[in-house]
Design a protein around this motif. Structure first.
Motif, short mmCIF file in Angstrom:
data_model
loop_
_atom_site.label_atom_id
_atom_site.label_comp_id
_atom_site.label_asym_id
_atom_site.label_seq_id
_atom_site.Cartn_x
_atom_site.Cartn_y
_atom_site.Cartn_z
N GLU A 57 19.52 -1.51 -38.90
CA GLU A 57 18.27 -0.97 -38.37
C GLU A 57 17.09 -1.35 -39.27
N VAL A 58 17.29 -1.27 -40.57
CA VAL A 58 16.24 -1.65 -41.52
C VAL A 58 15.89 -3.13 -41.32
N GLU A 59 16.91 -3.96 -41.17
CA GLU A 59 16.66 -5.39 -40.98
C GLU A 59 15.87 -5.65 -39.69
N VAL A 60 16.21 -4.95 -38.62
CA VAL A 60 15.49 -5.12 -37.36
C VAL A 60 14.03 -4.70 -37.51
N LYS A 61 13.79 -3.57 -38.16
CA LYS A 61 12.42 -3.10 -38.35
C LYS A 61 11.62 -4.10 -39.17
N ARG A 62 12.22 -4.64 -40.22
CA ARG A 62 11.51 -5.64 -41.04
C ARG A 62 11.18 -6.88 -40.20
N ARG A 63 12.09 -7.32 -39.37
CA ARG A 63 11.84 -8.48 -38.50
C ARG A 63 10.70 -8.19 -37.53
N MET A 64 10.69 -6.98 -36.96
CA MET A 64 9.63 -6.63 -36.02
C MET A 64 8.27 -6.64 -36.70
N ILE A 65 8.22 -6.13 -37.92
CA ILE A 65 6.95 -6.10 -38.65
C ILE A 65 6.49 -7.50 -39.03
N ASP A 66 7.43 -8.36 -39.41
CA ASP A 66 7.09 -9.70 -39.88
C ASP A 66 6.80 -10.69 -38.77
N ASP A 67 7.26 -10.43 -37.55
CA ASP A 67 7.04 -11.37 -36.45
C ASP A 67 5.57 -11.46 -36.07
N THR A 68 5.15 -12.65 -35.66
CA THR A 68 3.76 -12.85 -35.23
C THR A 68 3.56 -12.52 -33.76
N TRP A 69 4.63 -12.45 -32.98
CA TRP A 69 4.59 -12.09 -31.57
C TRP A 69 3.73 -13.02 -30.75
N GLY A 70 3.68 -14.28 -31.10
CA GLY A 70 3.02 -15.26 -30.26
C GLY A 70 1.52 -15.38 -30.43
N GLY A 71 0.96 -14.83 -31.45
CA GLY A 71 -0.47 -15.01 -31.71
C GLY A 71 -1.32 -13.82 -31.34
N PRO A 72 -2.64 -14.00 -31.38
CA PRO A 72 -3.58 -12.89 -31.19
C PRO A 72 -3.49 -12.20 -29.83
N ASP A 73 -3.01 -12.90 -28.81
CA ASP A 73 -2.89 -12.27 -27.49
C ASP A 73 -1.90 -11.11 -27.50
N HIS A 74 -1.02 -11.10 -28.46
CA HIS A 74 0.01 -10.07 -28.52
C HIS A 74 -0.25 -9.05 -29.64
N GLU A 75 -1.39 -9.11 -30.28
CA GLU A 75 -1.70 -8.23 -31.41
C GLU A 75 -1.63 -6.75 -31.01
N ASP A 76 -2.15 -6.38 -29.84
CA ASP A 76 -2.13 -4.98 -29.42
C ASP A 76 -0.70 -4.48 -29.22
N MET A 77 0.15 -5.32 -28.64
CA MET A 77 1.54 -4.94 -28.42
C MET A 77 2.25 -4.79 -29.76
N TRP A 78 2.02 -5.73 -30.68
CA TRP A 78 2.63 -5.67 -32.01
C TRP A 78 2.19 -4.39 -32.72
N SER A 79 0.89 -4.11 -32.67
CA SER A 79 0.35 -2.90 -33.31
C SER A 79 1.00 -1.65 -32.73
N HIS A 80 1.14 -1.59 -31.43
CA HIS A 80 1.75 -0.42 -30.79
C HIS A 80 3.20 -0.24 -31.25
N HIS A 81 3.95 -1.33 -31.35
CA HIS A 81 5.34 -1.22 -31.77
C HIS A 81 5.47 -0.82 -33.24
N VAL A 82 4.58 -1.28 -34.09
CA VAL A 82 4.62 -0.86 -35.49
C VAL A 82 4.30 0.64 -35.58
N ARG A 83 3.38 1.10 -34.76
CA ARG A 83 3.07 2.54 -34.73
C ARG A 83 4.30 3.34 -34.27
N LEU A 84 5.03 2.81 -33.30
CA LEU A 84 6.25 3.48 -32.86
C LEU A 84 7.30 3.51 -33.96
N LEU A 85 7.39 2.44 -34.75
CA LEU A 85 8.34 2.42 -35.86
C LEU A 85 8.00 3.48 -36.91
N ALA A 86 6.73 3.77 -37.07
CA ALA A 86 6.29 4.76 -38.06
C ALA A 86 6.46 6.19 -37.55
#
Length: 101
Positions: A57-86
């Protein structure tokens, strides 16, 4: 997305990993079934089901945080998922209410 939130989630991952890799906990792993990591490799730490799962689980969370998610178009989705991890750590004294999704 603030760097503080990413650092907060990374610190929680570090704490969970350190707790599971504590050498004093490894004594009970002797008779446990080996559980592979995300790539199918034998785990280097304790092989009991719960600690191995926590490390994955720790490894998955680290991967999710480190991924770029395809560039700036996905920044909001990435931000939302990091908030969910917290969110599971909302009771931690360093958690900031502004981080709630």
């Amino acid at each position: 997305m603030t760097a503080d939130l990413v650092a907060f989630v990374q610190a929680r991952c570090d704490a969970a990993q350190a707790e599971q890799e504590d050498p004093f906990r490894a004594w009970h792993a002797r008779d446990c079934e080996a559980i592979p990591d995300l790539e199918g490799n034998e785990p280097a730490a304790c092989t009991c089901g719960v600690p191995a799962r926590v490390l994955r689980e720790v490894e998955v969370k680290r991967r999710m945080i480190d991924d770029t998610w395809g560039g700036p178009d996905h920044e909001d989705m990435w931000s939302h998922h990091v908030r969910l991890l917290a969110l599971p750590y909302a009771d931690h004294p360093d958690f900031q209410e502004a981080w709630r999704p």
